[in-house]
Write a protein that holds these residues in place. Structure first.
Motif, PDB file in Angstrom:
ATOM      1  N   LEU A  16     -11.224  -0.611  55.023  1.00  0.00           N
ATOM      2  CA  LEU A  16     -11.498  -1.355  53.794  1.00  0.00           C
ATOM      3  C   LEU A  16     -12.998  -1.549  53.591  1.00  0.00           C
ATOM      4  N   ILE A  17     -13.712  -1.817  54.680  1.00  0.00           N
ATOM      5  CA  ILE A  17     -15.174  -1.978  54.587  1.00  0.00           C
ATOM      6  C   ILE A  17     -15.821  -0.689  54.115  1.00  0.00           C
ATOM      7  N   VAL A  18     -15.362   0.423  54.673  1.00  0.00           N
ATOM      8  CA  VAL A  18     -15.919   1.726  54.276  1.00  0.00           C
ATOM      9  C   VAL A  18     -15.665   1.994  52.807  1.00  0.00           C
ATOM     10  N   ILE A  19     -14.440   1.703  52.363  1.00  0.00           N
ATOM     11  CA  ILE A  19     -14.081   1.947  50.961  1.00  0.00           C
ATOM     12  C   ILE A  19     -14.930   1.096  50.034  1.00  0.00           C
ATOM     13  N   VAL A  20     -15.083  -0.195  50.371  1.00  0.00           N
ATOM     14  CA  VAL A  20     -15.889  -1.091  49.542  1.00  0.00           C
ATOM     15  C   VAL A  20     -17.339  -0.634  49.500  1.00  0.00           C
ATOM     16  N   SER A  21     -17.873  -0.220  50.650  1.00  0.00           N
ATOM     17  CA  SER A  21     -19.274   0.226  50.693  1.00  0.00           C
ATOM     18  C   SER A  21     -19.462   1.482  49.883  1.00  0.00           C
ATOM     19  N   MET A  22     -18.445   2.356  49.898  1.00  0.00           N
ATOM     20  CA  MET A  22     -18.542   3.582  49.103  1.00  0.00           C
ATOM     21  C   MET A  22     -18.491   3.261  47.614  1.00  0.00           C
ATOM     22  N   GLN A  23     -17.702   2.247  47.242  1.00  0.00           N
ATOM     23  CA  GLN A  23     -17.558   1.918  45.828  1.00  0.00           C
ATOM     24  C   GLN A  23     -18.746   1.123  45.293  1.00  0.00           C
ATOM     25  N   SER A  24     -19.616   0.641  46.193  1.00  0.00           N
ATOM     26  CA  SER A  24     -20.779  -0.119  45.737  1.00  0.00           C
ATOM     27  C   SER A  24     -21.793   0.773  45.052  1.00  0.00           C
ATOM     28  N   TYR A  25     -21.654   2.086  45.249  1.00  0.00           N
ATOM     29  CA  TYR A  25     -22.505   3.041  44.552  1.00  0.00           C
ATOM     30  C   TYR A  25     -21.618   3.925  43.680  1.00  0.00           C
ATOM     31  N   SER A  26     -22.025   4.142  42.477  1.00  0.00           N
ATOM     32  CA  SER A  26     -21.256   5.028  41.620  1.00  0.00           C
ATOM     33  C   SER A  26     -22.144   6.175  41.191  1.00  0.00           C
ATOM     34  N   GLN A  27     -21.516   7.259  40.811  1.00  0.00           N
ATOM     35  CA  GLN A  27     -22.296   8.417  40.385  1.00  0.00           C
ATOM     36  C   GLN A  27     -23.079   8.084  39.120  1.00  0.00           C
ATOM     37  N   GLU A  28     -24.228   8.726  38.994  1.00  0.00           N
ATOM     38  CA  GLU A  28     -25.178   8.372  37.947  1.00  0.00           C
ATOM     39  C   GLU A  28     -24.967   9.143  36.645  1.00  0.00           C
ATOM     40  N   LEU A  29     -24.303  10.288  36.733  1.00  0.00           N
ATOM     41  CA  LEU A  29     -24.238  11.176  35.582  1.00  0.00           C
ATOM     42  C   LEU A  29     -22.806  11.387  35.091  1.00  0.00           C
ATOM     43  N   ASN A  30     -22.705  11.550  33.801  1.00  0.00           N
ATOM     44  CA  ASN A  30     -21.481  12.036  33.171  1.00  0.00           C
ATOM     45  C   ASN A  30     -21.870  13.357  32.519  1.00  0.00           C
ATOM     46  N   CYS A  31     -21.762  14.426  33.288  1.00  0.00           N
ATOM     47  CA  CYS A  31     -22.349  15.709  32.888  1.00  0.00           C
ATOM     48  C   CYS A  31     -21.277  16.731  32.532  1.00  0.00           C
ATOM     49  N   GLU A  32     -21.400  17.284  31.351  1.00  0.00           N
ATOM     50  CA  GLU A  32     -20.547  18.386  30.915  1.00  0.00           C
ATOM     51  C   GLU A  32     -21.223  19.691  31.323  1.00  0.00           C
ATOM     52  N   VAL A  33     -20.508  20.529  32.039  1.00  0.00           N
ATOM     53  CA  VAL A  33     -21.059  21.802  32.517  1.00  0.00           C
ATOM     54  C   VAL A  33     -20.264  22.948  31.905  1.00  0.00           C
ATOM     55  N   ILE A  34     -20.990  23.875  31.330  1.00  0.00           N
ATOM     56  CA  ILE A  34     -20.359  25.059  30.728  1.00  0.00           C
ATOM     57  C   ILE A  34     -21.032  26.306  31.297  1.00  0.00           C
ATOM     58  N   VAL A  35     -20.235  27.228  31.783  1.00  0.00           N
ATOM     59  CA  VAL A  35     -20.740  28.536  32.212  1.00  0.00           C
ATOM     60  C   VAL A  35     -20.277  29.557  31.180  1.00  0.00           C
ATOM     61  N   ASN A  36     -21.232  30.093  30.441  1.00  0.00           N
ATOM     62  CA  ASN A  36     -20.943  31.051  29.372  1.00  0.00           C
ATOM     63  C   ASN A  36     -21.347  32.440  29.851  1.00  0.00           C
ATOM     64  N   ALA A  37     -20.365  33.320  29.993  1.00  0.00           N
ATOM     65  CA  ALA A  37     -20.640  34.663  30.509  1.00  0.00           C
ATOM     66  C   ALA A  37     -20.343  35.747  29.487  1.00  0.00           C
ATOM     67  N   GLN A  38     -20.346  35.388  28.218  1.00  0.00           N
ATOM     68  CA  GLN A  38     -20.001  36.363  27.166  1.00  0.00           C
ATOM     69  C   GLN A  38     -20.928  37.577  27.177  1.00  0.00           C
ATOM     70  N   LEU A  39     -22.200  37.351  27.485  1.00  0.00           N
ATOM     71  CA  LEU A  39     -23.164  38.455  27.456  1.00  0.00           C
ATOM     72  C   LEU A  39     -22.916  39.479  28.554  1.00  0.00           C
ATOM     73  N   THR A  40     -22.122  39.119  29.559  1.00  0.00           N
ATOM     74  CA  THR A  40     -21.809  40.081  30.621  1.00  0.00           C
ATOM     75  C   THR A  40     -20.697  41.036  30.205  1.00  0.00           C
ATOM     76  N   GLY A  41     -19.948  40.663  29.161  1.00  0.00           N
ATOM     77  CA  GLY A  41     -18.810  41.469  28.753  1.00  0.00           C
ATOM     78  C   GLY A  41     -17.572  41.231  29.598  1.00  0.00           C
ATOM     79  N   ASN A  42     -17.683  40.330  30.573  1.00  0.00           N
ATOM     80  CA  ASN A  42     -16.551  40.034  31.462  1.00  0.00           C
ATOM     81  C   ASN A  42     -16.374  38.532  31.612  1.00  0.00           C
TER      82      ASN A  42
END
Length: 295
Positions: free
Chosen positions: A8-34
């Motif tokens: 429980l201590i480990v879980i609480v300590s882990m939850q005391s920090y949250s991720q900083e980003l809400n990042c949308e990631v897109i990999v566009n490979a149309q130019l490769t033709g595949n």
């Protein structure tokens, strides 16, 4: 029982920090033709998990405080595990008292070649080069964090820019383009070097004044907010007088030009004839937008 308490201590300590980003990631490979090759879908999923699930700072971010951003990777060619690509990175932050989000960081990184094996482990090391893929992503994460922090407090991004420079320095050993002085005047090396240089000190001052004293005050007094935005932009005149046509000027207006046009083309009228003249001189590439400003 002791094991349960410890867990429980480990879980609480882990939850005391949250991720900083809400990042949308897109990999566009149309130019490769595949573009339907599975490796691109796997890469996109892994990058999204890596960026959003890595804890980049020791700060506590509430879910609603996470920075909204996006990274669009355009793959132009690949051979086995070697990828040639570019990456467009953008971030925004909310404006106080409104539902509007203002663009802060808008960077088109054209030197983004990397190696990637499907399902490879992605681990960020703050002081050690892992791969060009990890270094480029981490560098831009810290630029996002730094610029966002600068909009909320004077020189608020110091620690994040410092880490971006650490990444830039140790990534030179990888012999990939973008990390060295000789890689041109629009590289990652030049970007972080200029941000931290006193030669361009007004850039960071403007980030704070424009957002915190200008945009954030508009909900209280739209006219005074507009005047504060105009006053903040005057600060770029001094930077331009010292170093005309600087790369940081382009970085700033790549993010802000359209917004500035919108701010001063509606709402309460303010006399900004001097500002239009300044904008035309320091950012002539956006002259068509400045001509649309009404005052």
């Amino acid at each position: 029982m002791r094991k349960l308490i410890f867990l429980l201590i480990v879980i609480v300590s882990m939850q005391s920090y949250s991720q900083e980003l809400n990042c949308e990631v897109i990999v566009n490979a149309q130019l490769t033709g595949n573009e339907n090759v599975q490796v691109f879908k796997t890469l996109e999923r892994q990058l999204k998990e890596f960026i959003n699930n890595t804890t980049w700072t020791d700060k506590t971010f509430k879910p609603q405080e996470r920075i909204n951003c996006s990274m669009v990777i355009n793959v132009t060619d690949y051979n086995n595990d070697n990828f040639q690509a570019s990456i467009q990175v953008q971030s925004a932050r909310p404006v106080y008292g409104s539902s509007y989000s203002t663009p802060v960081y808008n960077y088109n990184d054209k030197d983004f070649n990397f190696q990637y094996l499907e399902f490879q482990n992605m681990v960020y090391n703050a002081n050690q080069f892992e791969s060009n893929l990890i270094s480029v992503l981490a560098f831009h994460v810290y630029m996002i964090l730094g610029m966002d922090a600068d909009t909320f407090a004077p020189k608020g991004g110091d620690e994040y820019y410092a880490q971006a420079q650490v990444i830039s320095n140790y990534s030179q050993q990888g012999n990939y383009s973008g990390w060295k002085l000789e890689d041109g005047n629009q590289s990652r090396f030049i970007l972080i070097d200029n941000v931290l240089s006193d030669t361009y000190k007004e850039f960071r001052d403007v980030l704070y004044d424009y957002h915190r004293k200008g945009l954030d005050e508009m909900s209280n007094d739209a006219k005074e907010g507009k005047l504060s935005v105009a006053k903040s932009l005057n600060g770029l005149k001094e930077m331009n007088n010292r170093r005309p046509n600087s790369y940081l000027m382009r970085v700033f207006f790549d993010a802000k030009a359209e917004e500035i046009e919108d701010i001063f083309s509606g709402g309460p009228t303010v006399n900004i004839s001097d500002l239009v003249s300044i904008l035309t001189r320091i950012a002539p590439m956006h002259a068509s937008k400045w001509r649309n400003i009404n005052f």
